[in-house]
Design an enzyme around this catalytic site. Structure first.
Site, PDB file in Angstrom:
ATOM      1  N   TRP A 134       0.793  -1.222   0.000  1.00 24.46           N
ATOM      2  CA  TRP A 134       0.000   0.000   0.000  1.00 24.46           C
ATOM      3  C   TRP A 134       0.830   1.280   0.000  1.00 24.46           C
ATOM      4  CZ3 TRP A 134       2.100   1.478   4.487  1.00 24.46           C
ATOM      5  CH2 TRP A 134       2.288   0.544   5.516  1.00 24.46           C
ATOM      6  N   ASN A 135       2.156   1.197   0.109  1.00 28.47           N
ATOM      7  CA  ASN A 135       2.907   2.445   0.282  1.00 28.47           C
ATOM      8  C   ASN A 135       3.128   3.216  -1.026  1.00 28.47           C
ATOM      9  OD1 ASN A 135       4.587   0.301  -0.437  1.00 28.47           O
ATOM     10  ND2 ASN A 135       6.367   1.150   0.602  1.00 28.47           N
TER      11      ASN A 135
ATOM     12  N   LYS B  18      -2.102  -7.693  -8.363  1.00 26.87           N
ATOM     13  CA  LYS B  18      -2.997  -7.730  -7.208  1.00 26.87           C
ATOM     14  C   LYS B  18      -2.493  -6.678  -6.217  1.00 26.87           C
ATOM     15  CE  LYS B  18      -4.838  -8.980  -3.189  1.00 26.87           C
ATOM     16  NZ  LYS B  18      -4.524  -8.267  -1.918  1.00 26.87           N
ATOM     17  N   PRO B  19      -3.185  -5.511  -6.130  1.00 26.01           N
ATOM     18  CA  PRO B  19      -2.759  -4.483  -5.177  1.00 26.01           C
ATOM     19  C   PRO B  19      -3.256  -4.783  -3.768  1.00 26.01           C
ATOM     20  CG  PRO B  19      -4.662  -3.716  -6.409  1.00 26.01           C
ATOM     21  CD  PRO B  19      -4.325  -5.086  -6.947  1.00 26.01           C
TER      22      PRO B  19
ATOM     23  N   GLY C  39       6.569  -6.493  -0.115  1.00 23.67           N
ATOM     24  CA  GLY C  39       5.813  -6.401   1.123  1.00 23.67           C
ATOM     25  C   GLY C  39       6.595  -6.915   2.309  1.00 23.67           C
ATOM     26  N   SER C  40       5.900  -7.444   3.286  1.00 21.49           N
ATOM     27  CA  SER C  40       6.518  -7.857   4.540  1.00 21.49           C
ATOM     28  C   SER C  40       7.308  -9.148   4.379  1.00 21.49           C
ATOM     29  CB  SER C  40       5.451  -8.055   5.621  1.00 21.49           C
ATOM     30  OG  SER C  40       4.681  -9.212   5.348  1.00 21.49           O
TER      31      SER C  40
ATOM     32  N   GLU D 138      10.864  -8.423  -2.741  1.00 21.60           N
ATOM     33  CA  GLU D 138      11.468  -7.236  -2.135  1.00 21.60           C
ATOM     34  C   GLU D 138      10.735  -7.019  -0.830  1.00 21.60           C
ATOM     35  OE1 GLU D 138      11.432  -3.294  -1.153  1.00 21.60           O
ATOM     36  OE2 GLU D 138      11.287  -2.890  -3.299  1.00 21.60           O
ATOM     37  N   LEU D 139      11.442  -7.214   0.293  1.00 24.56           N
ATOM     38  CA  LEU D 139      10.793  -7.303   1.591  1.00 24.56           C
ATOM     39  C   LEU D 139      11.179  -6.125   2.484  1.00 24.56           C
ATOM     40  CD1 LEU D 139      11.274 -11.161   1.986  1.00 24.56           C
ATOM     41  CD2 LEU D 139       9.359  -9.924   0.937  1.00 24.56           C
TER      42      LEU D 139
ATOM     43  N   CYS E  51      10.225   1.027   2.017  1.00 21.78           N
ATOM     44  CA  CYS E  51      11.145  -0.057   2.389  1.00 21.78           C
ATOM     45  C   CYS E  51      12.553   0.478   2.561  1.00 21.78           C
ATOM     46  CB  CYS E  51      11.123  -1.147   1.318  1.00 21.78           C
ATOM     47  SG  CYS E  51       9.529  -1.956   1.140  1.00 21.78           S
TER      48      CYS E  51
END
Length: 502
Positions: free
Chosen positions: A135-136, A159-160, A208-209, A230-231, A264
């Site tokens: 979401w960022n 998929k957002p 994401g996470s 990419e975490l 991130c």
């Protein structure tokens, strides 16, 4: 079922999207597969033509996308307008260089076995690529991965996040509006939708996470499909005693507070050599005090605010916990330190007297905080910077650029900016990769950025085609011994072995 999308600035409903179920995901992916073959077969020039037309559509609709983005993220207008230009830059770069990056490779023969063969390495796309984004930066992150995949010849489904699906859906709808072939689409939904996507596509790119990325990697491995991750990050800034403190302070504030710290690659912790510590802290506090926090609304010419809201209440609670626990353990908030106003706003916060026992120095905060720690020297700064399970990016400030680069080589991070922040994000020829628990694989990186969405196929053709090759049946003593002598003569690197004397 549907999903209500709410503004984090005031909680109002700003849109509704569909919660698409696993069977809808499978149907969509199957439809993409049907169209992907002709998309790939049309050639790179044709694909680039459609991407350039899409770029023009994005730029023509930039304000509309930015207003929607602002409504669902709480970003100030200046930040809401950053994402479409970034996507346009990615299109320009890969449309210009992609054909060269995908050109067949023709290595020369390296030994006698292939002297009469033509060798080719051909880059063929994965049929359907799934892109799952947070979401960022919903538009930029969706398109920066979708664009090179499309140019490689893949079909793409995005998929957002369920928190910010509106601007991404609008931006991707523009693909069809521009008249392009049906090889790019968007699916909205909760986690089940994303899981179904991982179960049906041929390549997954996730941002994401670390927790969710690990689950995706596990499922992708079970299916034996490739993936890119990419975490999270806990990116350090090192300020050496010879740094330009004005530039370093300005960089720290923008690098740590931009997008309310929800990047991130945000500056999440700062290590400052003792001789300049007090001076640096004072400059940072002065800069933070000047920041304006609030909601720009739909103004396209106001630029009234610098800092917006956090994406959701859960993120507010993480930031609150990190700040409160640090203060309880002896840290001081020189400015900020609490949630404020309506919605999900949290004051830009500068923390001092922090150490590595505190969550604000060890866990990803993803909020507008700047914890600053005094260190004895550069060696201590490097040791502490590397004392983390993350390794996404880092920043070093020193007037001696060569010294800064030497320090950079000692940091365990996929990217290091010297006397700057975030610059690597815009350096498309360089890879953007996380080390350790910050990711797997890389995006961008020149040829890698488009080839990652391809399977490399080896094609070997015989230039000379006799009835049979020397190694084929039937095996004969004379021919076999002659072949052994010839290959030994070619393979050995000294005369005695070549002649069979040793």
């Amino acid at each position: 079922m549907s999903i209500e999308v709410r503004s984090p600035a005031d909680g109002s409903v700003v849109g509704v999207v569909k919660d698409q179920r696993p069977d809808e995901v499978a149907e969509t992916v199957n439809q993409l597969r049907e169209h992907q073959t002709s998309w790939e077969g049309g050639g790179f020039a044709e694909r680039a033509r459609w991407l350039r037309r899409y770029r023009d559509w994005l730029l023509d609709n930039e304000d509309t996308i930015a207003r929607i983005l602002q409504s669902e993220t709480g970003k100030p207008w200046a930040e809401a307008t950053m994402e479409v230009p970034y996507a346009a830059d990615v299109i320009n770069y890969y449309a210009k260089h992609g054909e060269r990056f995908l050109t067949d490779e023709t290595p020369k023969a390296h030994g006698p076995m292939t002297l009469t063969k033509r060798q080719r390495a051909v880059h063929r796309p994965y049929p359907v690529v799934g892109v799952i984004t947070p979401w960022n930066f919903p538009v930029a992150l969706s398109l920066m991965d979708a664009i090179p995949a499309l140019l490689a010849g893949a079909a793409v489904v995005v998929k957002p996040s369920e928190f910010t699906p509106l601007a991404t859906s609008t931006a991707i709808a523009g693909w069809a509006e521009s008249g392009a072939p049906p090889v790019l689409t968007c699916l909205t939904g909760y986690g089940d939708t994303g899981a179904a996507l991982v179960d049906t596509v041929d390549y997954v790119q996730f941002t994401g996470s670390t927790r969710t990325g690990t689950a995706i990697a596990t499922r992708a491995a079970e299916r034996l499909i490739p993936y890119g991750l990419e975490l999270g990050g806990k990116d350090p800034m090192l300020v050496l005693s010879d740094a330009d403190l004005d530039r370093a302070a300005n960089a720290a504030v923008w690098g740590g507070i931009c997008n309310s710290g929800q990047m991130c690659t945000s500056v999440e912790r700062i290590y400052v050599e003792a001789p300049v510590y007090e001076d640096f802290v004072n400059r940072v506090v002065e800069r933070v005090r000047e920041l304006r926090q609030g909601t720009d609304g739909a103004d396209t010419d106001g630029f009234r605010y610098d800092v917006g809201a956090l994406a959701n209440q859960a993120q507010v609670e993480i930031v609150r916990r990190h700040v409160d626990e640090a203060i309880a353990a002896g840290a001081k908030a020189l400015i900020g330190g609490k949630a404020t106003g309506t919605g999900t706003f949290f004051e830009p916060t500068v923390l001092v007297d922090v150490d590595h026992s505190m969550a604000c120095m060890r866990e990803e905060t993803f909020g507008p905080t700047l914890p600053i720690m005094k260190v004895t020297d550069a060696d201590e700064a490097v040791r502490l910077a590397n004392d983390t399970p993350y390794g996404l990016s880092a920043t070093v400030f020193s007037r001696d650029t060569e010294r800064g680069e030497r320090i950079a080589r000692r940091l365990e991070a996929g990217a290091v900016n010297v006397n700057d922040v975030f610059t690597n994000l815009f350096a498309l020829p360089l890879p953007m990769a996380g080390w350790k628990q910050s990711g797997m694989g890389a995006r961008n990186g020149g040829p890698h950025g488009i080839r990652k969405y391809c399977r490399t196929q080896a094609i070997v053709s015989s230039r000379v085609a006799p009835r049979a090759e020397p190694m084929w049946y039937p095996y004969r003593p004379l021919r076999g011994n002659l072949l052994r002598r010839v290959t030994r003569f070619v393979m050995a690197r000294d005369l005695k072995r070549r002649l069979g004397l040793r």
